[in-house]
Design a protein around this motif. Structure first.
Motif: not given
Length: 606
Positions: A302, A270, A273, A306
């Motif tokens: 990205i 995360w 991300t 993710t």
């Protein structure tokens, strides 16, 4: 010598069946012994040979292959027995467990024999990479033996050697996928499980556990690993600048619900991300013009970040389920919300990438040109009255076909988002997703309508435009009530934020003067249906306002339109019209106020 490649390719050829793998290795071992001239004669007594020396390996490199095959066969034998007795009621106990441990011990001993033979590079003729791979393979075999013995501390230390070596080779070698597969399928899960048995918190990342357990007293390994990737052991400049544990996100917010991130892999993914989102926003905010394909390629980082977050959330849930943790446990509930949040984030950026590829205003504009950086700069310097070059019909049709494929991809992603856990129970979010589906379906119908208009099928084009208009009408209220009702600005400048899944979207309208279906002239349709945009809402939703820009549509049925800002006047006008029609219509017992003529031009019939 390709030690790692020999191991990975051999295991992949057996398709995960260790019994089959053992049989294959037995045949390869016999061929290798025959090639070296040390095979036991038929019905002869096997005699244990002395340990293989560095001089023998330098003279005949086939000895390396012999040691690897011997070690792998013992490991495959142990794994096949383990699989066969996995379903036993009492588990693997007694002589079976002892036999499995003895086989893995033989595999580890043979791998360590290979390390000792290759350690002296001058005598064995081995390269530094070959010695590193031998150390990594020996650490993996010894870690497996400690894993079976449930010696968790030694298990972590041995697997840490393999983790550090394969991580360094992954970043410095062209064959990175081979090392990556070993890390993700064998080494990292083993370290994670052994660390869990040692009561290590889940918030500690695997690379930190491996770094702390790595034997720093081995100068050769430390120097070779730092030479290839100094960040693995935390001794490089980049690792010194590495974010502290406090910088790793500890919470995640989803639909006004904040959950704590307790898994280290999820937290790191995360964090990556968020960093990728910031980098993409910075690139979009740059003053240089960006081609849609170049901007779409910027979404790769990205999307990869993710995806890592999605995989980490799934792995964490699987681990809890393997531990028989009930669904009512708070950890499972938090992970369920986290998994939905990261999946929704990934789907949103997938849709955003498709929106970039469709062009300005999500492809609703009547523009088919594939612009390059040079063309964008030339158009920026050119005058507004310069006319663009005419695009051929075949190119227009191909462009429309590409847009339809992108809209289909967005619709599939939206369908996947609606099926995420917890989304069907969220009525507001579901309505927004349905409205967004209608939006992309309307854009798809608009593109198909344009293709029909280009080929002269005007009736089909108008039917599709009507269908798109109906879809937009059904979702206008939901779109208007969304947090950001303004559509993405055209990509003349790159100051707007990167698009994701649209919570609200613009609607397009196309008008065309058409003749009856029997008409064959393609000139009956004045132009290809072109969308008319406003900055906030479509024109049909703002009939009570004077348009600031754009054409004014004069409709023959203007007196039947009920303007929103003149509801009372429209009702009075409609009431007066109804009363006039009622007074002019004769009743049962009433006589007409004036005599009516019948027939054509007053020449009635009696």
């Amino acid at each position: 010598m390709d030690i790692t490649k020999l191991v990975v390719s051999g295991r992949s050829q057996a398709f995960g069946d260790n019994s089959v793998y053992r049989g294959q290795l037995s045949r390869r071992l016999l061929k290798s012994r025959k090639k070296l001239g040390i095979a036991t004669r038929n019905r002869g007594k096997y005699q244990r040979k002395d340990e293989i020396t560095a001089e023998q390996i330098k003279e005949k490199p086939e000895y390396v292959r012999l040691l690897i095959i011997t070690s792998e066969r013992a490991w495959a034998h142990a794994m096949s027995m383990r699989s066969a007795h996995m379903a036993d009621a009492k588990g693997i106990t007694g002589r079976t467990r002892s036999h499995i441990i003895s086989r893995i011990e033989k595999a580890a001993h043979t791998a360590e024999e290979l390390v000792s033979a290759l350690s002296d590079a001058d005598e064995s003729g081995a390269k530094s990479t070959d010695i590193l791979e031998a150390f990594a393979y020996a650490g993996m075999m010894r870690g497996a033996a400690n894993f079976e013995r449930q010696s968790w501390e030694k298990c972590v230390k041995n697997y840490a050697v393999s983790y550090a070596i394969y991580s360094a080779l992954k970043s410095s070698s062209s064959d990175a996928d081979t090392y990556k597969d070993l890390l993700s399928t064998i080494i990292e899960p083993s370290i994670q499980f052994a660390a869990y048995q040692l009561k290590t918190p889940r918030t500690v990342p695997i690379h930190v556990i491996a770094r702390n357990a790595f034997p720093m007293n081995n100068a050769f390994l430390v120097n070779e690993i730092n030479e290839r990737d100094s960040t693995v052991l935390g001794q490089g400049e980049e690792s010194k600048k590495e974010a502290s544990p406090g910088d790793v996100p500890k919470t995640l917010t989803w639909r006004s619900r904040e959950v704590r991130i307790e898994d280290a892999a999820i937290a790191l993914a995360w964090k990556a991300t968020l960093a990728a989102k910031a980098a993409l926003s910075a690139k979009v905010a740059s003053s240089e013009p960006i081609v849609p394909k170049e901007l779409a390629s910027a979404y790769d980082d990205i999307l990869a970040a993710t995806l890592d977050a999605v995989d980490a959330a799934k792995q964490a849930l699987d681990d809890l389920r393997a531990e028989n943790v009930p669904q009512t446990d708070p950890r499972v509930q938090s992970l369920q919300i986290t998994r939905t949040a990261v999946n929704y984030e990934m789907i949103s950026w997938r849709i955003g990438r498709n929106r970039v590829l469709t062009g300005a205003h999500d492809g609703a504009l009547d523009d088919y040109a594939e612009l390059s950086k040079r063309e964008l700069k030339r158009r920026a310097k050119a005058k507004e009255d310069s006319k663009p070059k005419e695009v051929r019909m075949s190119r227009k049709l191909n462009k429309l076909k590409e847009r339809v494929a992108l809209y289909d991809g967005a619709l599939q992603n939206l369908e996947e988002a609606r099926a995420l856990p917890g989304v069907p129970a969220d009525e507001e979010l579901t309505q927004r997703l349905v409205a967004t589906e209608n939006y992309f379906t309307a854009l798809k119908a608009l593109s198909i309508a344009r293709s029909h208009a280009l080929t002269g099928s005007n009736t089909n084009a108008l039917a599709l435009l009507h269908h798109a208009h109906t879809l937009i009408q059904s979702s206008t209220k939901t779109i208007a009530s969304a947090p950001n009702p303004r559509p993405p600005a055209p990509r003349k400048t790159s100051k707007s934020p990167p698009p994701t899944s649209p919570s609200s979207s613009p609607s397009s309208r196309g008008r065309c003067s058409a003749t009856t279906p029997s008409a064959t002239s393609t000139s009956a349709c004045a132009t290809t249906p072109k969308p008319q945009f406003s900055q906030d809402l479509p024109l049909i939703e703002r009939l009570g306002e004077w348009p600031v820009q754009g054409p004014i549509f004069l409709d023959l049925a203007w007196n039947y339109i009920e303007y929103p800002s003149l509801d009372g006047a429209a009702d009075d006008k409609k009431g007066r019209r109804c009363r006039q029609e009622a007074t002019s219509r004769p009743g049962r017992g009433d006589k007409p106020a004036t005599s009516q003529k019948r027939g054509w031009f007053g020449f009635g019939r009696s």
